[in-house]
Design a protein around this motif. Structure first.
Motif, PDB file in Angstrom:
ATOM      1  N   THR B 291       0.851  -1.178   0.000  1.00 38.83           N
ATOM      2  CA  THR B 291       0.000   0.000   0.000  1.00 38.83           C
ATOM      3  C   THR B 291       0.890   1.232   0.000  1.00 38.83           C
ATOM      4  O   THR B 291       2.035   1.184   0.453  1.00 38.83           O
ATOM      5  N   VAL B 292       0.347   2.325  -0.521  1.00 37.07           N
ATOM      6  CA  VAL B 292       1.131   3.544  -0.605  1.00 37.07           C
ATOM      7  C   VAL B 292       1.524   4.007   0.798  1.00 37.07           C
ATOM      8  O   VAL B 292       2.669   4.372   1.048  1.00 37.07           O
ATOM      9  N   SER B 293       0.572   3.932   1.725  1.00 41.90           N
ATOM     10  CA  SER B 293       0.905   4.434   3.062  1.00 41.90           C
ATOM     11  C   SER B 293       1.881   3.490   3.757  1.00 41.90           C
ATOM     12  O   SER B 293       2.718   3.929   4.550  1.00 41.90           O
ATOM     13  N   GLY B 294       1.816   2.199   3.448  1.00 40.74           N
ATOM     14  CA  GLY B 294       2.783   1.263   4.013  1.00 40.74           C
ATOM     15  C   GLY B 294       4.193   1.627   3.573  1.00 40.74           C
ATOM     16  O   GLY B 294       5.119   1.662   4.388  1.00 40.74           O
ATOM     17  N   VAL B 295       4.339   1.923   2.302  1.00 45.33           N
ATOM     18  CA  VAL B 295       5.654   2.297   1.787  1.00 45.33           C
ATOM     19  C   VAL B 295       6.095   3.624   2.402  1.00 45.33           C
ATOM     20  O   VAL B 295       7.250   3.810   2.775  1.00 45.33           O
ATOM     21  N   MET B 296       5.146   4.543   2.546  1.00 41.65           N
ATOM     22  CA  MET B 296       5.494   5.837   3.129  1.00 41.65           C
ATOM     23  C   MET B 296       5.945   5.675   4.576  1.00 41.65           C
ATOM     24  O   MET B 296       6.905   6.306   5.013  1.00 41.65           O
ATOM     25  N   ASP B 297       5.258   4.816   5.331  1.00 42.15           N
ATOM     26  CA  ASP B 297       5.656   4.582   6.722  1.00 42.15           C
ATOM     27  C   ASP B 297       7.044   3.959   6.780  1.00 42.15           C
ATOM     28  O   ASP B 297       7.864   4.309   7.608  1.00 42.15           O
ATOM     29  N   ALA B 298       7.276   3.008   5.884  1.00 40.98           N
ATOM     30  CA  ALA B 298       8.525   2.262   5.945  1.00 40.98           C
ATOM     31  C   ALA B 298       9.720   3.110   5.522  1.00 40.98           C
ATOM     32  O   ALA B 298      10.823   2.925   6.027  1.00 40.98           O
ATOM     33  N   THR B 299       9.492   4.025   4.587  1.00 44.31           N
ATOM     34  CA  THR B 299      10.641   4.772   4.049  1.00 44.31           C
ATOM     35  C   THR B 299      10.703   6.203   4.568  1.00 44.31           C
ATOM     36  O   THR B 299      11.701   6.873   4.354  1.00 44.31           O
ATOM     37  N   ARG B 300       9.630   6.695   5.179  1.00 41.81           N
ATOM     38  CA  ARG B 300       9.481   8.080   5.613  1.00 41.81           C
ATOM     39  C   ARG B 300       9.228   9.007   4.438  1.00 41.81           C
ATOM     40  O   ARG B 300       9.175  10.228   4.610  1.00 41.81           O
ATOM     41  N   ALA B 301       9.120   8.484   3.237  1.00 45.41           N
ATOM     42  CA  ALA B 301       8.868   9.344   2.083  1.00 45.41           C
ATOM     43  C   ALA B 301       7.514  10.021   2.245  1.00 45.41           C
ATOM     44  O   ALA B 301       6.570   9.416   2.718  1.00 45.41           O
ATOM     45  N   GLY B 302       7.455  11.285   1.888  1.00 48.32           N
ATOM     46  CA  GLY B 302       6.188  12.001   1.959  1.00 48.32           C
ATOM     47  C   GLY B 302       5.796  12.423   3.357  1.00 48.32           C
ATOM     48  O   GLY B 302       4.723  12.948   3.584  1.00 48.32           O
ATOM     49  N   LYS B 303       6.685  12.199   4.334  1.00 51.77           N
ATOM     50  CA  LYS B 303       6.331  12.513   5.719  1.00 51.77           C
ATOM     51  C   LYS B 303       6.830  13.895   6.125  1.00 51.77           C
ATOM     52  O   LYS B 303       6.713  14.294   7.272  1.00 51.77           O
TER      53      LYS B 303
END
Ligand code: FES
Lengths: 110, 687
Positions: B291-303
């Protein structure tokens, strides 16, 4: 702060110093400790210094599982200190209440 | 090369790159006829021929010529073609001998039902390229995965109702150096199908989209893969489509994709706040995040600032190749309560909930509190309930608990209110005194025409506010922030309206109003727009004839957008009324953290104009009343200095560290951050 005779823990004084659902920072035996009072009344304690870039963990937002550091939103388990967002773990302490409603902090063994 | 399909073209290109002259002989009427229609095939042919590869379509090979070695091929009804080598890439046919001799049902392949069971056989199952399901034989791996999942459910008995209903195949490849993507139908099949075609053969670009009942049912894209990720999603999920169909093919306005996800180099930095490259995102997807948010959580991208979120989404979709999972939570107002905003507001109203903890207890699954949802709920409920709201401080972000903006070293910034950017010698003197008294390490002018005192420790905040004796400028919250103004008519020789006066009035009226995201306003005294009204959440411009233009949805931060003209009105009173009404409509309808620059285009300026200016839905009065209730509920939060709301509200939470981390030179001027500067700071102790 004094050493609690009965438990060997450190007495931090009355629990009302920490509002429900929030955290406050204390110095315990030279350690920076963030003490959290959950909405169910129980206490948790973690290192007050964020493992990411030193953010003030006691200023974080919490639920019953995690606290989120206010600086870059890394999340840490209130029970284990482990981060669900990839930051390093925080040290945990054992936090409890004594009979007169004082916060008692004990260092984990080891 | 016999065969002008995917593999044939790719192999032809490969041979050619080794210096071999290549001709492709294809029995179909056009290249890649399994993936695209004749028009696309024609464009592809041009591109392939431009590479120096000969193309012979409609040419069925009947014989390979030569006794001891290959001399050429014979084509039906065409002259022979001389060559030294023949490569056959004419597709696959399953080897079904075993199945046939075992007496299984075989047509083009082994016939299976929706349970992957061989027709008329109780205990024989088949999956993969050797099966024919509902008349289709798949030659790609993706359908096999889906079939295998059903097979597993069946043979283990884990889910006897599990069924395979066929795969919608989407291919995306680089064929002979040309980007090719195709999915579903090649062309319209029914009279009612919509068919959108764009063809630019000279550049080798061809795009065709087939729409049925407002859904994409087929698409072919050649030579330009920028919209592929989006179209694949639309095709797989039946997403609602934009009314302007052209935006399915091209980016018209809106945040552009800049470079397509596919073209971006692996080490290209995508999230500039947290330094996340495309490669790291792709790794996360490969590592199992779907999921997009899963990837964002894992990488901090977009945070960080969030401006890269769209790009992150496209890269994740591209990397997952159409297997991105829909996040049901995408529609939730806050992640911890499974309701969208209207449903959440209705539930709060119907159940008479008055605090954030009541909302969790009543509406969260298992009554589970969620830290990530608290701030959004607190803001929403304050907006809805005004004075009725039970303000639980733990629901607030630290900034809103201590009414200041937390900085990288855990100190805070203090921005007193300076309505419309107007100040006085007395105020400036007080600010200067405070800055000296508390040894404020940095005093800075903000973009919103105010003065920022940076590096104030939490425990000093109440004293600093008391000495300033000015109200909060709300430079920390998701709220109405400030009104920037130019000097206007009073002094400016170009001024056509009293912008300063109107700006001050607007700020006095709406100070501190909380909202889904921050709101920055401006009033300019003439169309020269010195207060940058065109790029504000609400921007007002005085024009000749004593009239005022109101723009909404502008931005000039991480995103740039010119605001849309909401209305042109005759007097400042109407400006204030419509500004308030717009802000209230935004507060009630925007998603959490959705700035007006996203909200306004989402709902559409025509719609806003009809609701807010023309009052077409009869909501005007209600919106005005709700805004008025919030206005009346305003209290300067800095008043809490004398009477803290919670014990230890302003007690330091700072770790024992060397401070300040915004270093100070001996002359009191801030220095660029260096290790030496850090050492020069003083030590602050917790208690
Ligand atoms: S310092 Fe805690 S998240 Fe960065």
């Amino acid at each position: 702060m004094s050493t609690h005779a009965a438990t060997g823990g450190h007495l931090l004084g009355p629990v009302d110093q920490v509002p429900v659902g929030e955290g406050r920072a204390f110095v315990v035996d030279g350690d920076q400790v963030a003490v959290f009072r959950l909405r169910d009344g129980s206490l948790r304690a973690l290192s007050a210094v964020c493992s990411h870039r030193g953010g003030p963990i006691a200023d974080g937002t919490l639920d019953r599982q995690e606290v989120i550091c206010p600086l870059h939103q890394h999340a840490f388990s209130l029970d284990s200190g482990c981060s669900s967002t990839g930051a390093g773990p925080l040290r945990t302490y054992h936090a409890s209440l004594d009979d007169s409603g004082n916060i008692v902090i004990a260092f984990p063994p080891g | 090369m016999i065969g002008g399909g995917l593999l044939g073209l790719e192999a032809a290109r490969g041979l050619q790159s080794h210096g071999v002259g290549v001709d492709v002989v294809h029995s179909g009427g056009h290249l890649m006829n399994a993936q695209m229609g004749p028009e696309g095939g024609a464009v592809l042919r041009r591109s392939v021929e431009a590479l120096g590869i000969g193309v012979h379509t409609g040419s069925r090979t009947t014989a390979i010529l030569g006794r001891d070695k290959v001399r050429g091929v014979r084509l039906r009804d065409k002259p022979d073609l001389a060559c030294h080598m023949v490569v056959v890439a004419a597709g696959i046919r399953p080897n079904v001998d075993v199945a046939v001799s075992s007496g299984l049902a075989v047509e083009r392949a082994i016939v299976v039902d929706d349970y992957m069971r061989v027709q008329d056989e109780e205990d024989i199952y088949a999956v993969g390229e050797c099966v024919q399901h509902r008349g289709e034989v798949y030659g790609l791996v993706a359908p096999l995965w889906e079939q295998a999942a059903v097979l597993a459910d069946q043979v283990t008995g884990a889910n006897p109702t599990s069924m395979y209903l066929g795969s919608r195949t989407a291919t995306k490849l680089k064929v002979a150096g040309v980007e090719v993507a195709s999915m579903g139908l090649q062309g319209p099949e029914r009279d009612t199908d919509e068919h959108i075609v764009f063809s630019e053969p000279s550049r080798g670009v061809f795009k065709s989209i087939v729409i049925r009942n407002e859904k994409v049912v087929g698409a072919t894209l050649l030579g330009d893969s920028r919209k592929v990720a989006y179209l694949t999603q639309a095709f797989d999920r039946g997403l609602p489509l934009p009314e302007e169909r052209i935006s399915l093919m091209f980016d018209v306005g809106g945040p552009s994709e800049e470079a397509g996800a596919a073209e971006l180099a692996n080490d290209a930095q995508v999230c500039n706040c947290n330094g996340v490259s495309k490669g790291k995102l792709v790794d996360a997807v490969r590592g199992g995040f779907k999921t997009v948010s899963g990837v964002m959580d894992a990488t901090r991208a977009g945070k960080g600032c969030g401006s890269c979120k769209l790009m992150v989404k496209q890269i994740v979709e591209w990397a997952a190749d159409g297997t991105v999972e829909e996040e049901p939570s995408a529609t939730y107002y806050v992640p911890g309560i499974p309701l969208d905003k209207p449903a959440l507001m209705k539930a709060i109203r119907d159940q008479g909930l008055r605090s954030v903890s009541q909302v969790f207890a009543a509406l969260a699954p298992g009554g589970r509190e969620d830290a990530r949802s608290k701030m959004g709920l607190a803001s929403l409920m304050k907006m809805m309930l005004a004075g009725e709201y039970i303000d639980e401080r733990d629901a607030r972000f630290v900034n809103d608990r201590v009414h200041a903006n937390i900085q990288r070293d855990g100190t805070f910034s203090v921005v007193p209110q300076m309505k419309g950017g107007v100040t006085s010698p007395q105020q400036l003197r007080r600010i200067a005194d405070v800055a000296e008294k508390y040894r404020i390490p940095m005093v800075k002018l903000t973009g919103g025409q105010r003065i920022d005192l940076l590096g104030v420790p939490k425990e000093d905040l109440p004293k600093v506010w008391a000495d300033l004796d000015m109200p909060s400028g709300y430079a920390y919250g998701k709220s109405f922030r400030t009104v920037k103004t130019c000097v206007g008519q009073e002094f400016c020789r170009f001024g056509t309206g009293d912008s300063t006066k109107l700006g001050v009035e607007i700020e006095s009226t709406f100070q501190g109003i909380e909202s889904p995201a921050k709101m920055k306003l401006a009033v300019s005294g003439c169309p020269r727009n010195c207060a940058e009204s065109l790029v504000k959440d609400v921007g007002v411009v005085a024009i000749d004839g004593g009239r005022w233009e109101i723009y909404v949805g502008g931005a000039a931060g991480a995103h740039i957008r010119k605001g849309d003209l909401l209305a042109t009105v005759d007097d400042p009173e109407t400006v204030k009324l419509l500004t308030g009404r717009f802000m209230q409509y935004y507060r009630e309808n925007a998603n959490w953290l959705e700035r007006t620059y996203a909200f306004v285009p989402r709902v559409g300026i025509e719609h806003l104009r009809s609701v807010i200016v023309d009052d077409a839905e009869g909501l005007g009065e209600q919106l005005d009343a709700a805004m008025q209730a919030s206005i009346e509920d305003y209290v300067d939060p800095w008043r809490e200095r004398a009477d803290p709301f919670t014990p230890g509200q302003f007690r330091t939470a700072l770790p024992l560290e060397v401070l300040p981390q915004v270093p100070v030179r001996a002359d009191g001027q801030p220095m660029p951050q260096t290790e030496a500067g850090r050492e020069a700071g003083d030590l602050r102790v917790t208690r």
